[in-house]
Structures are given as C-alpha cells and as structure tokens.
Scaffold this motif. Structure first.
Motif, PDB file in Angstrom:
ATOM      1  N   LYS A 223      56.898  54.164  28.153  1.00 44.57           N
ATOM      2  CA  LYS A 223      55.450  54.396  28.214  1.00 44.57           C
ATOM      3  C   LYS A 223      54.880  54.028  29.584  1.00 44.57           C
ATOM      4  O   LYS A 223      53.919  54.641  30.047  1.00 44.57           O
ATOM      5  N   LEU A 224      55.482  53.024  30.209  1.00 47.36           N
ATOM      6  CA  LEU A 224      54.981  52.583  31.513  1.00 47.36           C
ATOM      7  C   LEU A 224      55.315  53.568  32.633  1.00 47.36           C
ATOM      8  O   LEU A 224      54.729  53.482  33.716  1.00 47.36           O
ATOM      9  N   LYS A 225      56.203  54.487  32.367  1.00 47.27           N
ATOM     10  CA  LYS A 225      56.530  55.496  33.381  1.00 47.27           C
ATOM     11  C   LYS A 225      55.314  56.348  33.706  1.00 47.27           C
ATOM     12  O   LYS A 225      55.228  56.925  34.783  1.00 47.27           O
ATOM     13  N   HIS A 226      54.354  56.413  32.806  1.00 48.58           N
ATOM     14  CA  HIS A 226      53.221  57.316  32.935  1.00 48.58           C
ATOM     15  C   HIS A 226      51.898  56.602  33.226  1.00 48.58           C
ATOM     16  O   HIS A 226      50.833  57.188  33.043  1.00 48.58           O
ATOM     17  N   VAL A 227      51.968  55.352  33.652  1.00 53.36           N
ATOM     18  CA  VAL A 227      50.727  54.627  33.957  1.00 53.36           C
ATOM     19  C   VAL A 227      50.722  54.195  35.429  1.00 53.36           C
ATOM     20  O   VAL A 227      51.757  54.196  36.105  1.00 53.36           O
ATOM     21  N   SER A 228      49.565  53.778  35.889  1.00 54.00           N
ATOM     22  CA  SER A 228      49.414  53.366  37.287  1.00 54.00           C
ATOM     23  C   SER A 228      50.146  52.048  37.555  1.00 54.00           C
ATOM     24  O   SER A 228      50.446  51.279  36.636  1.00 54.00           O
ATOM     25  N   GLN A 229      50.373  51.785  38.827  1.00 53.56           N
ATOM     26  CA  GLN A 229      51.027  50.536  39.245  1.00 53.56           C
ATOM     27  C   GLN A 229      50.179  49.340  38.833  1.00 53.56           C
ATOM     28  O   GLN A 229      50.707  48.322  38.417  1.00 53.56           O
ATOM     29  N   GLU A 230      48.866  49.498  38.934  1.00 55.72           N
ATOM     30  CA  GLU A 230      47.954  48.413  38.553  1.00 55.72           C
ATOM     31  C   GLU A 230      48.127  48.052  37.067  1.00 55.72           C
ATOM     32  O   GLU A 230      48.163  46.888  36.697  1.00 55.72           O
ATOM     33  N   GLU A 231      48.235  49.056  36.215  1.00 56.94           N
ATOM     34  CA  GLU A 231      48.425  48.821  34.781  1.00 56.94           C
ATOM     35  C   GLU A 231      49.791  48.184  34.524  1.00 56.94           C
ATOM     36  O   GLU A 231      49.919  47.297  33.677  1.00 56.94           O
ATOM     37  N   LYS A 232      50.802  48.609  35.257  1.00 61.21           N
ATOM     38  CA  LYS A 232      52.150  48.008  35.118  1.00 61.21           C
ATOM     39  C   LYS A 232      52.104  46.523  35.453  1.00 61.21           C
ATOM     40  O   LYS A 232      52.710  45.703  34.750  1.00 61.21           O
ATOM     41  N   ILE A 233      51.375  46.177  36.486  1.00 61.39           N
ATOM     42  CA  ILE A 233      51.258  44.765  36.889  1.00 61.39           C
ATOM     43  C   ILE A 233      50.538  43.969  35.809  1.00 61.39           C
ATOM     44  O   ILE A 233      50.943  42.853  35.477  1.00 61.39           O
ATOM     45  N   ARG A 234      49.479  44.549  35.233  1.00 61.44           N
ATOM     46  CA  ARG A 234      48.754  43.874  34.150  1.00 61.44           C
ATOM     47  C   ARG A 234      49.673  43.607  32.953  1.00 61.44           C
ATOM     48  O   ARG A 234      49.660  42.528  32.371  1.00 61.44           O
ATOM     49  N   VAL A 235      50.476  44.595  32.590  1.00 64.98           N
ATOM     50  CA  VAL A 235      51.412  44.436  31.471  1.00 64.98           C
ATOM     51  C   VAL A 235      52.434  43.355  31.804  1.00 64.98           C
ATOM     52  O   VAL A 235      52.720  42.466  30.990  1.00 64.98           O
ATOM     53  N   TYR A 236      52.980  43.417  33.005  1.00 66.48           N
ATOM     54  CA  TYR A 236      53.974  42.418  33.414  1.00 66.48           C
ATOM     55  C   TYR A 236      53.386  41.017  33.360  1.00 66.48           C
ATOM     56  O   TYR A 236      54.020  40.080  32.864  1.00 66.48           O
ATOM     57  N   ASN A 237      52.157  40.851  33.857  1.00 64.51           N
ATOM     58  CA  ASN A 237      51.512  39.531  33.861  1.00 64.51           C
ATOM     59  C   ASN A 237      51.296  38.999  32.451  1.00 64.51           C
ATOM     60  O   ASN A 237      51.288  37.784  32.239  1.00 64.51           O
ATOM     61  N   ARG A 238      51.127  39.891  31.487  1.00 64.36           N
ATOM     62  CA  ARG A 238      50.961  39.457  30.088  1.00 64.36           C
ATOM     63  C   ARG A 238      52.273  38.982  29.476  1.00 64.36           C
ATOM     64  O   ARG A 238      52.290  38.067  28.661  1.00 64.36           O
ATOM     65  N   ILE A 239      53.386  39.607  29.832  1.00 69.86           N
ATOM     66  CA  ILE A 239      54.661  39.240  29.190  1.00 69.86           C
ATOM     67  C   ILE A 239      55.503  38.274  30.016  1.00 69.86           C
ATOM     68  O   ILE A 239      56.401  37.625  29.481  1.00 69.86           O
ATOM     69  N   GLU A 240      55.189  38.128  31.288  1.00 65.27           N
ATOM     70  CA  GLU A 240      56.004  37.291  32.178  1.00 65.27           C
ATOM     71  C   GLU A 240      56.131  35.839  31.719  1.00 65.27           C
ATOM     72  O   GLU A 240      57.230  35.282  31.747  1.00 65.27           O
ATOM     73  N   PRO A 241      55.056  35.182  31.263  1.00 65.29           N
ATOM     74  CA  PRO A 241      55.221  33.777  30.823  1.00 65.29           C
ATOM     75  C   PRO A 241      56.249  33.630  29.689  1.00 65.29           C
ATOM     76  O   PRO A 241      57.022  32.676  29.669  1.00 65.29           O
ATOM     77  N   ASN A 242      56.257  34.576  28.768  1.00 63.57           N
ATOM     78  CA  ASN A 242      57.232  34.523  27.671  1.00 63.57           C
ATOM     79  C   ASN A 242      58.642  34.784  28.174  1.00 63.57           C
ATOM     80  O   ASN A 242      59.593  34.171  27.705  1.00 63.57           O
ATOM     81  N   LEU A 243      58.769  35.695  29.116  1.00 64.32           N
ATOM     82  CA  LEU A 243      60.090  35.979  29.687  1.00 64.32           C
ATOM     83  C   LEU A 243      60.631  34.762  30.421  1.00 64.32           C
ATOM     84  O   LEU A 243      61.816  34.460  30.347  1.00 64.32           O
ATOM     85  N   SER A 244      59.751  34.049  31.116  1.00 64.50           N
ATOM     86  CA  SER A 244      60.175  32.837  31.821  1.00 64.50           C
ATOM     87  C   SER A 244      60.708  31.793  30.851  1.00 64.50           C
ATOM     88  O   SER A 244      61.715  31.135  31.116  1.00 64.50           O
ATOM     89  N   ALA A 245      60.019  31.634  29.725  1.00 63.50           N
ATOM     90  CA  ALA A 245      60.468  30.664  28.720  1.00 63.50           C
ATOM     91  C   ALA A 245      61.839  31.056  28.174  1.00 63.50           C
ATOM     92  O   ALA A 245      62.711  30.198  27.983  1.00 63.50           O
TER      93      ALA A 245
END
Length: 128
Positions: A98-120
């Motif tokens: 799904k992220l293949k079809h969105v802007s880079q800005e939206e990809k960064i927002r999604v990454y910032n939401r899941i990154e803390p969990n990925l770090s854990a």
C-alpha cells in the motif's frame, strides 16, 4: 518397553509411534528377537510431542524442541510468538504494498508511528 505397551500407555496408535520413531523424535533399540524397545521416559517424550503438536509445530520444529534445553512450559509461548511474527510479516507485506502508492511524507509518518515498536522488538532480539 515394546511399542504396543507404549501405545497403550500414551493413548497413541502404534502407527503414530512408528512415524515419530522413523522421523527421529523417539529413540529405540532392538531386542535379540528384533522387537523395538523403548525406554521408560518415552511416555514423557510423547506427552511433550502431543503438547508441541497442539501448538501446530511441524515435525522438524518438534525435533529441534526435543533436542533443546528449553523448559517445556516455555515452548507454547515460543510457538505463540512465532505465530505472531508470521502474522506481522503478512501485515507488513500488505503495508509495504500500500505504501508503494503514497507520498514520501506519508511513508515517513507511517514509519514514525511503527518505529518505536520495531525498536523494542529489535532490542528483544539482541537479548536472544
């Protein structure tokens, strides 16, 4: 103990016990008259195999679990974690598609939401 007695005590079929033996889950010796003989602790091993099968583990996974020193009460948790990881991998694949079809800005927002969990998760993985 002969296979018939093992089947009776374990409430498994002779065929199932034979299958487990052929796949290296159970050790056996041969008597002078060529009967398969199992040690007394085979019943405990079969109970453990039943538990692992309930956790939907494959024969190869069960074989690895039997060889490890992981306590029996931890194995269901490991299986649950493996199932959850598999589920998350599927979800990540869908998200990537799904992220293949969105802007880079939206990809960064999604990454910032899941990154803390990925770090854990990555921190946990380093402990293993």
């Amino acid at each position: 103990m002969r296979i018939g007695k093992v089947a009776e005590l374990s409430e498994l079929s002779v065929r199932t016990i034979d299958y487990y033996t052929q796949n290296g889950l159970l050790e056996t010796q041969r008597s002078s008259s060529n009967y398969r003989l199992y040690s007394e602790d085979v019943i405990h091993t079969l109970e453990r195999i039943k538990l692992l099968k309930q956790q939907r583990m494959s024969i190869q996974e069960i074989k690895q679990a039997l060889k490890s020193n992981v306590p029996m009460e931890i194995e269901p948790i490991i299986s649950d974690v493996q199932d959850e990881i598999h589920c998350l991998q599927k979800k990540l694949s869908i998200l990537e598609e799904k992220l293949k079809h969105v802007s880079q800005e939206e990809k960064i927002r999604v990454y910032n939401r899941i990154e803390p969990n990925l770090s854990a998760i990555m921190t946990l993985m380093t402990l293993l």
